[in-house]
Design a protein around this motif. Structure first.
Motif, short mmCIF file in Angstrom:
data_model
loop_
_atom_site.label_atom_id
_atom_site.label_comp_id
_atom_site.label_asym_id
_atom_site.label_seq_id
_atom_site.Cartn_x
_atom_site.Cartn_y
_atom_site.Cartn_z
N ARG A 95 53.25 96.88 99.48
CA ARG A 95 54.10 95.71 99.79
C ARG A 95 55.23 96.12 100.73
O ARG A 95 55.60 95.37 101.65
CB ARG A 95 54.67 95.11 98.50
N THR A 96 55.79 97.30 100.51
CA THR A 96 56.85 97.79 101.39
C THR A 96 56.31 98.04 102.79
O THR A 96 56.95 97.69 103.79
CB THR A 96 57.46 99.08 100.82
N ALA A 97 55.13 98.63 102.88
CA ALA A 97 54.53 98.90 104.19
C ALA A 97 54.30 97.62 104.97
O ALA A 97 54.40 97.61 106.21
CB ALA A 97 53.23 99.67 104.02
N LEU A 98 54.02 96.53 104.29
CA LEU A 98 53.79 95.26 104.96
C LEU A 98 55.01 94.76 105.73
O LEU A 98 54.88 93.93 106.63
CB LEU A 98 53.34 94.19 103.95
N LYS A 99 56.17 95.27 105.38
CA LYS A 99 57.39 94.87 106.09
C LYS A 99 57.39 95.40 107.53
O LYS A 99 58.20 94.98 108.35
CB LYS A 99 58.63 95.37 105.34
#
Length: 545
Positions: free
Chosen positions: A515-519
């Motif tokens: 989810r963090t990488a999706l930022k």
């Protein structure tokens, strides 16, 4: 068959790392390609070096028929080419450029660069001349492709060149094909990298001296000259982070605009992982560690550091120092996998025998630190450090180090799958960099579902701080800016011990990290590239008027 596009320009992108995995730029370009193909179709063309006999490049490239007239024309110019597809998600069109035919024109080309732009090649050795000739050849090929395929459609052209290594192509186009706009992107200045390696990062300033003088003292005079000229002459000059923008303005004399943060595409990372999940990666890493070390506690935590072999800049030295401190105290066992390419001649015979043995056990000694036969083991920085620190994989030691000096791949005779697959079996990656213009490896780690440590001297680390992300999102930023090495090492040791003592659910952590990488998804960050391309076209128009 050509694929249609939805933009009003054609784009060329040139890098030494197209179909040629050397460092982080390979991942930047390869993960971004699918997004650009979706917008531009086959009006997006990548150029990379045609390295004869290189199995890796050949394995990533698939030739495409129908361009025999074009390739014959390039061969006539003295620059043989192959046209095909890069076997990555999006399958972008690629032209591989063979440039050895320009060797006999070396003096002529370097003289042209001096007379037209004052590029100082006087002290440049082969490591300078080779990429200059590649860049120049790429410029020739871009001009030919544009004239044959894009100009008849009245399609404006933009050419992006990554790093000084391709800069001669930009300068070729400016002189010989001024109708093509150009973008120069530096991911790290050669002078800044060299200064940091000597222990004084560019954030500390020049001390009242000229950049060219320091470049000469550090042995990068010609590379710095090429980089400075490309920054000055490009229609649009860009870099990858705010920290490197400050560095570039200081060392190259021009402020980059816009900044192009490195994005990521989770679908691409998943695709190039070859379908390897955590269980498979964990099992393979455990098998390797057990056979190599002679023992493996089932509670052992797996750490990883990877990337370019810059021992100080990448913080390899600090991580080993922190692990040496941990080795003196009780706690959860640790194995560090240092997957950092270095000169080697293959997997060690003893390890190969152990890996192939149907049974393994008993009182077996460790096989050293490196899985492979190092070309210059006595002068290898990791080998020197583990010897000095006592991290020699003794039986019963809390901390073990396994040096893997290759680019992992499905054909590597060690794990049999790519680095992106290996990551999934790791508990924590650690990149305590002293000099890191962006820092793609921690971003890549998050995309693989693995928590990571970066620093406030990395462009990515500063982005993390700006976004307000913390360890709850799977990323920890170590303070190194203005902090002495002793304090930073102490803090890193505490960070690692805290993580090892925590009760982490790997499945939940993987979801959090992704989810963090999706930022940093390319679908959002590619807009900065479009801004750069539009700016270059506008600058080219003004330049020609």
């Amino acid at each position: 068959m050509d694929r249609q596009h939805s933009a009003d320009y054609a784009l060329f992108e040139t890098s030494w790392e197209v179909c040629n995995k050397v460092g982080g730029i390979y991942t930047v370009v390869s993960t971004k390609a699918k997004t650009l193909v979706e917008k531009l179709g086959d009006d997006y063309v990548l150029l990379g070096p045609w390295r004869l006999g290189d199995e890796q490049s050949e394995g990533e490239f698939e030739a495409e028929p129908g361009f025999e007239t074009f390739t014959a024309a390039c061969r006539e110019m003295g620059v043989p080419t192959q046209v095909g597809r890069w076997k990555i998600p999006g399958a972008p069109r690629v032209i591989l450029v063979e440039f050895s035919g320009l060797f006999e024109r070396n003096d002529e080309i370097l003289a042209e660069l001096w007379e037209e732009y004052e590029v100082d090649s006087l002290t440049g050795g082969w490591e300078y001349v080779e990429p200059v000739l590649f860049g120049y050849a790429a410029g020739m090929v871009i001009e030919r492709w544009y004239d044959e395929f894009f100009a008849p459609k009245d399609l404006p052209g933009v050419a992006q060149f990554h790093e000084w290594m391709t800069g001669a192509g930009l300068l070729y186009l400016k002189r010989h094909a001024p109708e093509i706009a150009h973008v120069f992107t530096t991911h790290a200045t050669i002078l800044g990298r060299s200064m940091a390696a000597k222990g004084r990062g560019p954030q500390l300033g020049l001390g009242g001296r000229e950049a060219a003088q320091i470049a000469a003292e550090l042995g990068v005079r010609s590379k710095h000259s090429m980089e400075t000229v490309c920054a000055r002459e490009s229609d649009t000059f860009t870099t990858v982070s705010e920290i490197t923008a400050l560095e570039a303005e200081l060392l190259l004399g021009r402020k980059p605009k816009p900044v192009l943060p490195n994005g990521i595409d989770l679908e691409v990372i998943d695709a190039i992982s070859d379908g390897v999940d955590r269980d498979r990666s964990r099992a393979a890493l455990s098998h390797l560690a057990h056979r190599f070390l002679g023992e493996l506690d089932p509670d052992t935590a797996f750490l990883c550091i990877s990337g370019r072999y810059e021992f100080h800049n990448k913080g390899i030295d600090m991580l080993l120092d922190a692990l040496a401190r941990m080795a003196q105290t009780p706690g959860r066992p640790v194995v560090l996998f240092a997957t950092i390419p270095a000169g080697q001649s293959g997997v060690g015979n003893s390890l190969r025998e152990r890996l192939e043995a149907p049974e393994f056990g008993g009182d077996v000694a460790p096989l050293g630190v490196s899985t492979h036969n190092l070309i210059d083991q006595a002068n290898d920085p990791i080998q020197q450090a583990v010897k000095r620190l006592g991290l020699l994989n003794a039986r019963g030691a809390r901390v073990k180090v396994i040096q893997i000096p290759i680019y992992l791949s499905r054909d590597d005779d060690l794990l049999g799958f790519p680095y992106e697959g290996m990551l999934r079996g790791i508990d924590l990656t650690c990149f305590p960099s002293y000099y890191e213009p962006w820092g793609y490896t921690p971003e890549e780690s998050l995309a693989a579902g693995v928590p990571t440590v970066t620093t406030d001297l990395a462009g990515f680390g500063r982005w993390v701080r700006k976004e307000g992300l913390t360890e709850r999102e799977g990323v920890i930023v170590l303070d190194r800016d203005g902090v002495d090495d002793e304090q930073a090492t102490e803090k890193l040791t505490a960070i690692l011990e805290k993580f090892l003592a925590s009760d982490v659910d790997p499945d939940e952590m993987a979801r959090t990290c992704r989810r963090t990488a999706l930022k940093t998804a390319w679908t959002d960050l590619v807009a900065h590239y479009y801004e750069a391309f539009d700016s270059a076209i506008e600058g080219c128009t003004h330049r020609r008027e």
